[in-house]
Design a protein around this motif. Sequence first.
Motif, mmCIF file in Angstrom:
data_model
loop_
_atom_site.group_PDB
_atom_site.id
_atom_site.type_symbol
_atom_site.label_atom_id
_atom_site.label_comp_id
_atom_site.label_asym_id
_atom_site.label_seq_id
_atom_site.Cartn_x
_atom_site.Cartn_y
_atom_site.Cartn_z
ATOM 1 N N ASP A 257 55.541 0.098 28.854
ATOM 2 C CA ASP A 257 54.735 -0.060 29.785
ATOM 3 C C ASP A 257 53.664 0.714 29.265
ATOM 4 N N HIS A 258 54.706 1.688 27.960
ATOM 5 C CA HIS A 258 53.634 3.185 27.881
ATOM 6 C C HIS A 258 52.750 2.337 26.173
ATOM 7 N N LEU A 259 52.599 1.204 26.420
ATOM 8 C CA LEU A 259 52.214 0.184 25.404
ATOM 9 C C LEU A 259 51.313 -0.936 25.848
ATOM 10 N N HIS A 260 49.809 -0.481 25.053
ATOM 11 C CA HIS A 260 49.221 -1.375 25.899
ATOM 12 C C HIS A 260 50.017 -2.876 25.594
ATOM 13 N N HIS A 261 50.168 -4.296 25.927
ATOM 14 C CA HIS A 261 51.158 -5.306 26.477
ATOM 15 C C HIS A 261 50.399 -6.018 24.932
ATOM 16 N N VAL B 40 48.644 1.581 34.125
ATOM 17 C CA VAL B 40 48.326 0.131 33.848
ATOM 18 C C VAL B 40 47.467 0.461 32.276
ATOM 19 N N GLU B 41 46.949 -1.095 32.128
ATOM 20 C CA GLU B 41 46.138 -0.992 31.271
ATOM 21 C C GLU B 41 44.238 -1.087 31.025
ATOM 22 N N GLU B 42 43.712 -0.477 30.252
ATOM 23 C CA GLU B 42 42.551 0.103 30.011
ATOM 24 C C GLU B 42 41.751 -0.889 28.525
ATOM 25 N N GLU B 43 40.599 -0.529 28.425
ATOM 26 C CA GLU B 43 39.942 -0.419 27.279
ATOM 27 C C GLU B 43 39.410 0.477 27.401
ATOM 28 N N ARG B 44 39.375 1.421 26.364
ATOM 29 C CA ARG B 44 38.272 2.243 25.972
ATOM 30 C C ARG B 44 37.161 2.279 24.770
ATOM 31 N N GLY B 45 36.129 3.033 24.672
ATOM 32 C CA GLY B 45 34.833 2.872 23.922
ATOM 33 C C GLY B 45 35.465 4.098 22.660
ATOM 34 N N HIS B 46 35.953 4.090 21.528
ATOM 35 C CA HIS B 46 36.266 5.199 20.973
ATOM 36 C C HIS B 46 35.349 5.434 19.252
ATOM 37 N N ASN B 47 34.357 6.075 18.998
ATOM 38 C CA ASN B 47 33.919 6.070 17.339
ATOM 39 C C ASN B 47 33.469 4.657 16.871
ATOM 40 N N GLY B 48 32.960 3.923 18.473
ATOM 41 C CA GLY B 48 32.374 2.880 17.649
ATOM 42 C C GLY B 48 33.217 0.996 17.610
ATOM 43 N N THR B 49 34.381 1.912 18.140
ATOM 44 C CA THR B 49 36.086 0.981 18.330
ATOM 45 C C THR B 49 36.705 0.653 19.320
ATOM 46 N N THR B 50 37.145 -0.489 19.917
ATOM 47 C CA THR B 50 37.566 -0.307 21.268
ATOM 48 C C THR B 50 38.494 -0.009 21.008
ATOM 49 N N LEU B 51 39.726 0.679 21.493
ATOM 50 C CA LEU B 51 40.815 1.321 22.010
ATOM 51 C C LEU B 51 41.663 0.457 23.444
ATOM 52 N N GLN B 52 42.780 -0.080 22.998
ATOM 53 C CA GLN B 52 43.968 -0.195 24.228
ATOM 54 C C GLN B 52 44.340 0.693 24.699
ATOM 55 N N VAL B 53 44.041 0.690 25.736
ATOM 56 C CA VAL B 53 45.148 2.186 25.852
ATOM 57 C C VAL B 53 45.682 2.489 27.486
ATOM 58 N N VAL B 54 46.667 2.824 27.087
ATOM 59 C CA VAL B 54 47.608 2.576 29.031
ATOM 60 C C VAL B 54 47.516 3.808 29.808
ATOM 61 N N LEU C 256 46.082 7.249 27.302
ATOM 62 C CA LEU C 256 46.878 7.126 26.509
ATOM 63 C C LEU C 256 46.715 6.169 25.501
ATOM 64 N N TYR C 257 45.957 6.294 23.978
ATOM 65 C CA TYR C 257 46.642 5.825 23.119
ATOM 66 C C TYR C 257 47.906 6.117 22.152
ATOM 67 N N PRO C 258 48.966 5.455 22.031
ATOM 68 C CA PRO C 258 49.591 5.909 22.133
ATOM 69 C C PRO C 258 49.691 5.485 19.723
ATOM 70 N N GLY C 259 48.511 5.290 19.247
ATOM 71 C CA GLY C 259 48.998 4.898 17.734
ATOM 72 C C GLY C 259 48.947 3.330 18.313
ATOM 73 N N ALA C 260 48.449 2.471 16.775
ATOM 74 C CA ALA C 260 49.081 0.857 16.578
ATOM 75 C C ALA C 260 50.521 1.236 15.907
ATOM 76 N N LEU C 261 51.279 0.495 16.496
ATOM 77 C CA LEU C 261 52.389 0.229 15.777
ATOM 78 C C LEU C 261 52.745 -0.402 14.113
ATOM 79 N N PRO C 262 53.199 -0.710 13.093
ATOM 80 C CA PRO C 262 52.494 -1.564 12.650
ATOM 81 C C PRO C 262 53.623 -2.961 12.253
ATOM 82 N N ASP C 263 52.485 -3.738 11.786
ATOM 83 C CA ASP C 263 52.785 -5.178 11.892
ATOM 84 C C ASP C 263 54.312 -5.331 11.387
ATOM 85 N N ASP C 264 54.290 -4.986 10.514
ATOM 86 C CA ASP C 264 55.730 -5.040 9.455
ATOM 87 C C ASP C 264 56.778 -4.089 9.864
#
Length: 470
Positions: free
Chosen positions: A332-336, A376-390, A407-415
């Motif tokens: 729950d510390h990350l967006h789904h 809970v999950e939210e979406e926030r606009g930031h510098n023209g992009t949409t961040l998926q936050v909790v 909080l937007y914790p950063g994007a975990l890598p795909d790999d």
Amino acid sequence: MVIGRLADAVTRGVGDMAASVTDVFDPTIRLGVTGLSRAGKTVFITSLVANLIDRGRMPGFAAGARIETAFLQPQPDDTVPRFDYEAHLADLTARDPRWPDGTRAVSELRLSLKVRPAGLLSGMRGVRTVHLDIVDYPGEWLLDLGLMEKSYDAWSARALTRLSDWGATDYAVAMEAADGAAKLDEPQAQSLARAYTAALQAARAAGAYDLTPGRFLLPGELEGSPVLTFAPLPPGDAPRGSLRREMERRFEAYKRQVVEPFFRDHFARLDRQIVLLDVLGAIRRGPRAVEEMRAAMADLLAAFKPGALGWLMQLLGARRVDRVLFAATKADHLHHAQHAKLTAILEAMVREARSRADFAGAQTRAMSMAALRATVEEERGHNGTTLQVVRGRLLQPDGTAGRSAALYPGALPDDPAHLLTPARAGAEAWLDGEYDLMDFAPAPLTLRPGEGPPHIRLDRAAEFLLGDRL
């Protein structure tokens, strides 16, 4: 191997016949719950039991549809402390909720389930009772099983190297002032044990996981006893009556009087096992902590003897872990949208340990979950992009809830290799920056009748661990 001989010699063998006969009529599932410190064992057990009693939030638990009722009963092991379910649930559901105190010793809880039969012959069979015995134990104690095949000299050498690697150098100062060949001085032995314990705590705070003896970090009922009054020393003479000879004797007593009984009385009697991992916490600490967790889990799972048993051996009372679930907690510390990435990282971290279990015949699975959802999950606009936050209430150092924050914790890598490769190479920091992961306090709950606490994938965990036996 010593551990293998122990396992074959105790209750995994032919077991207690009276208990076995009882299991034929009232089947019992013994579920082990373990993980290293701060992985969320207490919260997992509390939420699991609450959600098995009130199953309104368990759609992924298919077997739940056949449960008529679930209720707590006295546990079968009268000498094992009872898991304080009621107090922990009160902490989580209070008007101002708080995280309950963590696991510090072995505890047990029995939940009995009245289950309707399924299948072609279901109409000819009545409701049966299945007992779920949940055994909570610190993962740090399980790591002690690796001591069984080590001598005092071998353990000392590794322990001193570990402390040096993690910068816990204060113990070296205390050790240099001691003469191992000199006559035993009990106050000095106690002082060395305290200094070594402090060094272990410092190494754990820095991100180390594989630290032994585990009872030095979580002593339980043995706190202050002579069996915990020893410490590693460099090689040297050990005449009769010397400090070093006594340290070696107490090390062997620890293995004989602490590690062996724990394995025999608790660990060796399990049917199913869940291993909880605070993967996000390791990522936050950095590459060394991630690699440390991966190596510690491989060592920890080596203590298991998982695998499928034939029906005759099960009837005779022999037990063997045949399903193991690895769970990355605090999802729950990350967006789904990032949960699949967290699960992929976990799978890569425990691949070595899981392959051992698969080879022995056990079914294994990895997933990301949250036993109690605090955000809970939210979406926030930031510098023209949409961040998926909790969003949640930040946890204060004193354990109370602070302000609400998104909080937007950063994007975990795909790999997963983008994390694990630098971790294996000994990198000191992540090249792509730090991950902004915070701790959240539990959220106030409003539960409707028939609903347990909110969670993420606890129902799927229960289905894997329990579904086939119900």
